[in-house]
Design a protein around this motif. Structure first.
Motif, mmCIF file in Angstrom:
data_model
loop_
_atom_site.group_PDB
_atom_site.id
_atom_site.type_symbol
_atom_site.label_atom_id
_atom_site.label_comp_id
_atom_site.label_asym_id
_atom_site.label_seq_id
_atom_site.Cartn_x
_atom_site.Cartn_y
_atom_site.Cartn_z
ATOM 1 N N HIS A 92 0.859 -1.176 0.000
ATOM 2 C CA HIS A 92 0.000 0.000 0.000
ATOM 3 C C HIS A 92 0.902 1.235 0.000
ATOM 4 N N GLU A 93 0.382 2.344 -0.442
ATOM 5 C CA GLU A 93 1.189 3.565 -0.543
ATOM 6 C C GLU A 93 1.832 3.915 0.793
ATOM 7 N N GLU A 94 1.072 3.739 1.892
ATOM 8 C CA GLU A 94 1.602 4.077 3.217
ATOM 9 C C GLU A 94 2.736 3.146 3.638
ATOM 10 N N GLU A 95 2.808 1.949 3.019
ATOM 11 C CA GLU A 95 3.830 0.966 3.395
ATOM 12 C C GLU A 95 5.141 1.158 2.627
ATOM 13 N N LYS A 96 5.172 2.149 1.760
ATOM 14 C CA LYS A 96 6.395 2.437 1.010
ATOM 15 C C LYS A 96 7.305 3.400 1.764
ATOM 16 N N PHE A 97 6.889 3.765 2.980
ATOM 17 C CA PHE A 97 7.644 4.708 3.794
ATOM 18 C C PHE A 97 7.718 4.213 5.233
ATOM 19 N N PHE A 98 8.708 4.682 5.952
ATOM 20 C CA PHE A 98 8.757 4.500 7.398
ATOM 21 C C PHE A 98 9.041 5.862 8.016
ATOM 22 N N LYS A 99 8.691 6.024 9.269
ATOM 23 C CA LYS A 99 8.952 7.292 9.954
ATOM 24 C C LYS A 99 10.301 7.222 10.642
ATOM 25 N N ASN A 100 11.129 8.260 10.424
ATOM 26 C CA ASN A 100 12.423 8.284 11.096
ATOM 27 C C ASN A 100 12.260 8.809 12.525
ATOM 28 N N ALA A 101 13.367 8.916 13.224
ATOM 29 C CA ALA A 101 13.318 9.320 14.637
ATOM 30 C C ALA A 101 12.711 10.714 14.830
ATOM 31 N N GLU A 102 12.796 11.537 13.779
ATOM 32 C CA GLU A 102 12.224 12.898 13.861
ATOM 33 C C GLU A 102 10.769 12.939 13.412
ATOM 34 N N GLY A 103 10.234 11.795 13.011
ATOM 35 C CA GLY A 103 8.839 11.733 12.587
ATOM 36 C C GLY A 103 8.619 12.009 11.117
ATOM 37 N N ARG A 104 9.701 12.182 10.349
ATOM 38 C CA ARG A 104 9.574 12.440 8.916
ATOM 39 C C ARG A 104 9.523 11.116 8.148
ATOM 40 N N LYS A 105 8.839 11.130 7.014
ATOM 41 C CA LYS A 105 8.728 9.928 6.187
ATOM 42 C C LYS A 105 9.985 9.733 5.341
ATOM 43 N N GLU A 106 10.439 8.488 5.271
ATOM 44 C CA GLU A 106 11.549 8.125 4.396
ATOM 45 C C GLU A 106 11.159 6.882 3.609
ATOM 46 N N SER A 107 11.593 6.827 2.359
ATOM 47 C CA SER A 107 11.278 5.663 1.523
ATOM 48 C C SER A 107 11.983 4.419 2.056
ATOM 49 N N VAL A 108 11.280 3.290 2.028
ATOM 50 C CA VAL A 108 11.915 2.047 2.476
ATOM 51 C C VAL A 108 12.874 1.559 1.386
ATOM 52 N N PRO A 109 13.982 0.950 1.770
ATOM 53 C CA PRO A 109 14.892 0.382 0.776
ATOM 54 C C PRO A 109 14.305 -0.900 0.198
ATOM 55 N N SER A 110 15.017 -1.524 -0.718
ATOM 56 C CA SER A 110 14.548 -2.753 -1.354
ATOM 57 C C SER A 110 15.598 -3.848 -1.227
ATOM 58 N N ILE A 111 15.144 -5.071 -1.069
ATOM 59 C CA ILE A 111 16.057 -6.203 -0.997
ATOM 60 C C ILE A 111 16.805 -6.396 -2.326
ATOM 61 N N HIS A 112 16.297 -5.782 -3.393
ATOM 62 C CA HIS A 112 16.975 -5.855 -4.688
ATOM 63 C C HIS A 112 18.188 -4.919 -4.749
ATOM 64 N N ASP A 113 18.288 -3.993 -3.781
ATOM 65 C CA ASP A 113 19.447 -3.103 -3.715
ATOM 66 C C ASP A 113 20.637 -3.837 -3.096
ATOM 67 N N PRO A 114 21.859 -3.391 -3.351
ATOM 68 C CA PRO A 114 23.024 -3.993 -2.695
ATOM 69 C C PRO A 114 22.929 -3.802 -1.178
ATOM 70 N N PRO A 115 23.394 -4.771 -0.387
ATOM 71 C CA PRO A 115 23.312 -4.643 1.073
ATOM 72 C C PRO A 115 24.251 -3.572 1.611
ATOM 73 N N THR A 116 23.826 -2.902 2.690
ATOM 74 C CA THR A 116 24.669 -1.876 3.315
ATOM 75 C C THR A 116 24.858 -2.152 4.813
ATOM 76 N N LYS A 117 24.282 -3.232 5.315
ATOM 77 C CA LYS A 117 24.439 -3.647 6.714
ATOM 78 C C LYS A 117 24.891 -5.104 6.756
ATOM 79 N N GLU A 118 25.537 -5.481 7.843
ATOM 80 C CA GLU A 118 25.915 -6.888 8.018
ATOM 81 C C GLU A 118 24.698 -7.740 8.356
ATOM 82 N N LEU A 119 23.802 -7.179 9.185
ATOM 83 C CA LEU A 119 22.673 -7.966 9.681
ATOM 84 C C LEU A 119 21.395 -7.137 9.733
ATOM 85 N N SER A 120 20.316 -7.728 9.246
ATOM 86 C CA SER A 120 18.967 -7.169 9.430
ATOM 87 C C SER A 120 18.186 -8.135 10.321
ATOM 88 N N VAL A 121 17.530 -7.598 11.329
ATOM 89 C CA VAL A 121 16.680 -8.401 12.211
ATOM 90 C C VAL A 121 15.235 -7.989 11.959
#
Length: 327
Positions: free
Chosen positions: A44-73
């Protein structure tokens, strides 16, 4: 008046066999006709974003992108405002200490609120504000998708080279990630960079039986038999919510997954088995936590139906081992 003679035993057996065959064909037909060819991988359109610590919307990344972290939980959460804090405190304490010991270790925790009716998102956002949105992210789903659907949405929004599924109740000690990591490492070399390591409670089965009613024990054994007979033969505990996947294995299996509720773990491992992805099973510490969402009889009944349909739908070609992109 002549009395009707009973049918001879071979004739009765033949009639029952014919009836069973017809019933199986009917079930196969129903399973095939009612199947969706591929899972709906829609945000859904609302699920394409997450709220950051300041409450602003940011686009979610994609698993198709290259990894930038060692671990995701990935932590699927449905009405978990009471149990989530204990799990998050333990997990983040471990992850922060590990990062201090090894600065090259990077991580993120993705809490997926699966359409909760309580304050799960609010509770999770406190950790986002405390640790920052680069380390803790909260993905709120518009409506309840089921545990499998929630995990998939978290997986598809992850940035890790490895992805860990972890239950919100904290039943598995988080430090046991080192055991499943070792299980994953022992599977190398990974074909096409794909491998899965599953936490397992099978070694605790005797103790758990002593605390369960006869009815629940019977349901458990029945479910284990169906899993072994229909789907997955090499893993004794398919339902432990502590599983570690390489990024490539997560992409391949979750993009094919159809089942979104309790039996999704079985289909996930069935897909991995069909694709010849190596799987390790590793004993982990586990404690039963009150507040389970599993309703014993009806949930087991639903899972039994799903197990049968997993096997029949793949066997009849209604479901294919294809890969799709989430949009």
């Amino acid at each position: 008046m002549a009395l009707a003679l009973p049918l001879p035993l071979p004739a009765v057996a033949a009639a029952l066999a014919a009836l069973a065959t017809l019933l199986l064909l009917l079930i196969c037909m129903i399973a095939h006709v009612t199947a969706r060819k591929m899972p709906t991988l829609h945000r859904h359109e609302e699920e394409k974003f997450f709220k950051n610590a300041e409450g602003r919307k940011e686009s979610v990344p994609s698993i198709h992108d290259p990894p930038t972290k060692e671990l995701s939980v990935v932590v699927p959460s449905y009405n978990e405002e009471d149990r989530l804090p204990l799990m998050m405190d333990e997990a983040l304490d471990y992850l922060e200490k590990r990062q201090k010991r090894d600065p090259s270790f990077t991580y993120e925790v993705i809490v997926v609120d699966d359409g909760s009716k309580d304050q799960t998102t609010k509770v999770a956002m406190k950790y986002c504000k405390k640790y920052g949105s680069d380390k803790v992210r909260v993905l709120s789903l518009v409506k309840n998708r089921g545990k499998g659907g929630a995990v998939r949405m978290g997986v598809f929004s992850s940035r890790g080279k490895k992805i860990l599924m972890a239950d919100a109740d904290g039943a598995t000690k988080f430090a046991d990630i080192e055991k499943v990591e070792e299980g994953l490492k022992n599977l190398q070399p990974w074909p096409n960079q794909m491998a899965i390591s599953c936490g397992s409670r099978a070694h605790l089965e005797k103790d758990s039986i002593a605390k369960r009613s006869y009815f629940r024990t019977l349901l458990m054994y029945g479910f284990h038999f169906l899993v072994w007979f229909l789907c997955v033969k090499e893993i004794r505990d398919t339902q432990c919510g502590f599983k570690l996947l390489t990024r490539e294995a997560a992409l391949r299996t979750f993009s094919t997954l159809h089942i979104e509720r309790w039996a999704f773990d079985v289909e996930l491992l069935y897909i991995a088995q069909c694709l010849r992805i190596p799987i390790a099973e590793v004993a982990v510490n586990w404690t039963e936590i009150e507040g389970s969402k599993l309703v014993p009889f009806w949930s087991w009944l639903q899972m039994g139906r799903d197990l049968l349909f997993i096997r029949l739908r793949y066997m009849t070609g209604a479901w294919q081992l294809e890969t799709r992109k989430c949009n």
